[in-house]
Design a protein around this motif. Sequence first.
Motif, PDB file in Angstrom:
ATOM      1  N   ARG A 136       3.383  -0.441   2.057  1.00 56.78           N
ATOM      2  CA  ARG A 136       3.292  -0.106   3.464  1.00 56.78           C
ATOM      3  C   ARG A 136       4.343  -0.817   4.287  1.00 56.78           C
ATOM      4  NH1 ARG A 136      -2.396  -0.672   6.554  1.00 56.78           N
ATOM      5  NH2 ARG A 136      -1.570   0.311   8.393  1.00 56.78           N
ATOM      6  N   ALA A 137       4.745  -1.996   3.811  1.00 55.71           N
ATOM      7  CA  ALA A 137       5.731  -2.758   4.571  1.00 55.71           C
ATOM      8  C   ALA A 137       7.116  -2.148   4.427  1.00 55.71           C
ATOM      9  CB  ALA A 137       5.749  -4.216   4.111  1.00 55.71           C
ATOM     10  N   LEU A 138       7.309  -1.265   3.443  1.00 55.00           N
ATOM     11  CA  LEU A 138       8.602  -0.618   3.287  1.00 55.00           C
ATOM     12  C   LEU A 138       8.664   0.583   4.221  1.00 55.00           C
ATOM     13  CD1 LEU A 138       9.166  -0.528  -0.569  1.00 55.00           C
ATOM     14  CD2 LEU A 138      10.089  -2.115   1.092  1.00 55.00           C
ATOM     15  N   PRO A 139       9.649   0.601   5.121  1.00 53.91           N
ATOM     16  CA  PRO A 139       9.814   1.797   5.945  1.00 53.91           C
ATOM     17  C   PRO A 139      10.119   2.987   5.046  1.00 53.91           C
ATOM     18  CG  PRO A 139      11.265   0.028   6.663  1.00 53.91           C
ATOM     19  CD  PRO A 139      10.626  -0.429   5.419  1.00 53.91           C
ATOM     20  N   LEU A 195      -4.755  -2.949  -3.726  1.00 50.83           N
ATOM     21  CA  LEU A 195      -4.672  -3.397  -2.334  1.00 50.83           C
ATOM     22  C   LEU A 195      -3.347  -4.097  -2.088  1.00 50.83           C
ATOM     23  CD1 LEU A 195      -5.869  -3.926   0.456  1.00 50.83           C
ATOM     24  CD2 LEU A 195      -6.950  -5.968  -0.456  1.00 50.83           C
ATOM     25  N   ARG A 229      -6.020   3.671   0.857  1.00 49.13           N
ATOM     26  CA  ARG A 229      -7.000   2.663   1.296  1.00 49.13           C
ATOM     27  C   ARG A 229      -8.075   3.305   2.174  1.00 49.13           C
ATOM     28  NH1 ARG A 229      -7.244  -0.519  -2.374  1.00 49.13           N
ATOM     29  NH2 ARG A 229      -8.672  -1.748  -1.111  1.00 49.13           N
ATOM     30  N   GLU A 279       7.398  11.623  11.601  1.00 50.31           N
ATOM     31  CA  GLU A 279       8.458  10.612  11.629  1.00 50.31           C
ATOM     32  C   GLU A 279       9.077  10.449  10.253  1.00 50.31           C
ATOM     33  OE1 GLU A 279       6.672   8.066  15.358  1.00 50.31           O
ATOM     34  OE2 GLU A 279       6.786   7.104  13.395  1.00 50.31           O
ATOM     35  N   MET A 336      13.082  11.004   9.087  1.00 47.66           N
ATOM     36  CA  MET A 336      13.892  10.002   8.387  1.00 47.66           C
ATOM     37  C   MET A 336      14.342  10.499   7.023  1.00 47.66           C
ATOM     38  SD  MET A 336      14.103   7.836  10.613  1.00 47.66           S
ATOM     39  CE  MET A 336      15.155   6.745   9.673  1.00 47.66           C
ATOM     40  N   LEU A 339      15.551   5.256  -0.044  1.00 50.25           N
ATOM     41  CA  LEU A 339      16.774   4.656  -0.568  1.00 50.25           C
ATOM     42  C   LEU A 339      16.542   4.079  -1.962  1.00 50.25           C
ATOM     43  CD1 LEU A 339      19.390   4.521   0.969  1.00 50.25           C
ATOM     44  CD2 LEU A 339      18.915   2.147   1.484  1.00 50.25           C
ATOM     45  N   THR A 397      -0.330  -2.759   0.260  1.00 49.20           N
ATOM     46  CA  THR A 397       0.166  -3.571   1.376  1.00 49.20           C
ATOM     47  C   THR A 397       1.684  -3.724   1.297  1.00 49.20           C
ATOM     48  OG1 THR A 397      -1.889  -4.797   1.256  1.00 49.20           O
ATOM     49  CG2 THR A 397      -0.164  -5.728   2.607  1.00 49.20           C
ATOM     50  N   LEU A 398       2.188  -3.983   0.094  1.00 48.78           N
ATOM     51  CA  LEU A 398       3.627  -4.145  -0.073  1.00 48.78           C
ATOM     52  C   LEU A 398       4.347  -2.829   0.224  1.00 48.78           C
ATOM     53  CD1 LEU A 398       3.849  -6.394  -3.246  1.00 48.78           C
ATOM     54  CD2 LEU A 398       4.170  -7.016  -0.856  1.00 48.78           C
ATOM     55  N   PHE A 415      12.362   5.211   5.042  1.00 47.64           N
ATOM     56  CA  PHE A 415      13.737   5.444   4.582  1.00 47.64           C
ATOM     57  C   PHE A 415      14.160   4.425   3.537  1.00 47.64           C
ATOM     58  CE2 PHE A 415      15.568   2.066   7.153  1.00 47.64           C
ATOM     59  CZ  PHE A 415      14.729   2.008   8.257  1.00 47.64           C
ATOM     60  N   VAL A 416      13.538   3.227   3.585  1.00 46.35           N
ATOM     61  CA  VAL A 416      13.830   2.248   2.531  1.00 46.35           C
ATOM     62  C   VAL A 416      13.242   2.728   1.205  1.00 46.35           C
ATOM     63  CG1 VAL A 416      13.384  -0.085   1.752  1.00 46.35           C
ATOM     64  CG2 VAL A 416      14.025   0.310   4.103  1.00 46.35           C
TER      65      VAL A 416
END
Lengths: 267, 311
Positions: B144-147, B137, B194, B248, B252, B153, B141-142, B149-150
């Motif tokens: 998911r916070a990364l876009p 989990l 999830r 999307e 990207m 990269l 969560t972590l 393209f990040v």
Amino acid sequence: MRERTLMNARGLGLLLLTVLCVYSFGTSFLFAGDGNSQNLNHILSIPNAEFLLGTDHFGRNMWLRLADALQLSLFLALACVLTSVVTGVILGVLAATRGGWIDRLIDMLVTLIMALPGLVLVMIFASIAPGSLLVLYIAIALIQWVEYFRLTRAVIQRVDTSPAVESSRLMGFGLWYLFRRHYWPVLAPQLLTLAAFGAANAVLMMASLGFVYVGIQPPTAELGQMIVELFPYYQEAPWLLAQPLLALALLVLAFHLCGRRGADAPD
Amino acid sequence: MTQLLFKRLLQLLGVAWGVSTLTFLLMRSLPGDMAYRIAAGRYGMDAVDTTSADLVRAELGLDQGPFRAYLQWFSDLLTGNLGNSLVSGMPVVDELWHMLSHSFYLAMAGVVLSMLIAVPLGVATAWWGGWFDRLMLTLSTLMRALPVFVTGLLVIILFALELQWFPVAGFGSVSHLVLPAIALGLSLAAVSNRVVHNEARKVMQSPFFEFARTKGLSNWQVLYRHGVRNLAVPVVAFMGIQLIMLVEGVVMIESLFSWPGVGHGLAHAIFARDIPVIQGAALMMGILFVLLNTAVDIACYCLDPRGGRLQ
């Protein structure tokens, strides 16, 4: 136990968000200087007492630049969320209570907007007026109000058939009273969740556009575009590239944590 | 079902109308004389003079009023005439077909990879629970916070620059597909594992699942005979919701890895102000998006003919 982890996640999100806000807005009050002014004597310098986060390839102060970029993202997120919540809720209430042709008309509009992936729509808008923050804001808000509208409409249609609302209506209370007393309390927590994710999405959209170079134009500091700018200097100055990456991830994480409902419960 | 299909048809028409109107506005809002601009695109900057501009103007009917021009623009679209690229001069349709196949490989690879990660992980976390579940989990969560393209990269930095296992960008061989697919798959799986977890837990706590175990079926039998199909409906429905993320993400990731697909084409066309290509690429994505959504609707209907979950 579950209740506590939920509180912790939300609390952590709020804390993160507060830290980011204090940093970005506090910096413009407390630190002199300009994030766009170049100093070619100090390019790619490592963090030191004068430049707290180092300088980029034009010798611009990263501490100031990052604060500017975060401010821009936060500002855009706030504007988009406020606009789309207000629009979505008003239209949702109208569609659910008035019904008829208003409902059908708005529903058709929603179907149209949802037929195109949001990012593509925003990109087309961005190409009409390159580098314009206003157009970016309009485009993102135009996409996002749809979700609040759908939620509001669904919730109100469900609540509307409850005995409480029926009797209020029979007693002759107006729409404003019904909204305040019956709809809003049910709606508010769900709107909050949606708004948190909407804010994260708005931030992501702007960064994505900056990343493919069709969003906000240089020299304005913007997270996505900073990432592209600094990537070529990854070998010499990896700490510089890490800064906008981390800032963007933390901002999105903060919004996601704030929007957490019932420990990743299903809807 | 019929009503739903009708709605999708409406969306299809709406996409065509919306995209063409927006690109028409874009065309009109550009500064300068359009005839000169197109002539410059066709014959090169040096060969442009009043005669060539006038030729273009007469050929494309650029001297009509805005309303007639709009009708012309839209009827061109309906007859399948998307025009030529202002940059390469090639018909847009040909370029799009070329791009589309590349996008398709990438999207398929991404979705398959995300399912390969998400389904076992989701079912396993639901089965064992405990610290393993909490760990996943947190990781999800972590992640998911990364876009997307990040993520891309970071994948480039790790596997291409530091370890040098795979090429940084480009296309041509299977090894070029690996990194973009990993980036896309990881981003998609961060959310979908999830969802699989939640649905799996719901199924595992249900009375029919409990009964199947009580009557003595082995774990695998229970999962296979009573779990999979019940699980499949909401998960497939969720894939429909995730289509937005997929499209999307493809845009990207293609831009990041210079993958010659529709998304890369769109970003480049916007940068170069190549309006026919912008229109074509956006239109293609919109149409595909609606068609895929319809496919998901139909798949859900086939998996659960009761139809209760539709809509």
